[in-house]
Write a protein that holds these residues in place. Sequence first.
Motif: not given
Length: 147
Positions: A6-11
Amino acid sequence: MTAKLLKVTPLGPLTFSKENNNTTNISVNNISKVPVLYKLQSTVWGKFKMRPRWGVLLPNEQTQCSITLNQGAELSKRALDRVLLVCMTAPINSVDMDFTSAFWRRNICYDPMVEKHSFSFEQSKDSMKRQEQLETDARPSAPIYWR
């Protein structure tokens, strides 16, 4: 686990503000080629409300999750409050509540096959200033015994 699921934003640290009803949003993207099962969980029971709490994301699918600081709850002064997003490849493609809850009970977050994303929080600067002002106004002034 070498490949990210997964890519999660904001970091960075997520900010709660009174203007947004103490709610912040995260975007969760499945960047893998397989369905991914995810779950949001908190290190502090009853402080946060998270929607959706869990789900299955197909390849290249995206969802928004909202995290709300419950009414009357305050963030810890030492930034110990955290929300974890844990995920792993899905054993099934459809969402079955009984199967999914049993799956997470058997596959705890210490499993090396579970990918973890941790979020810390901060209160917006305006809310902090207002809280400090309220605390200052509420303090009794010291009596003056000499003149």
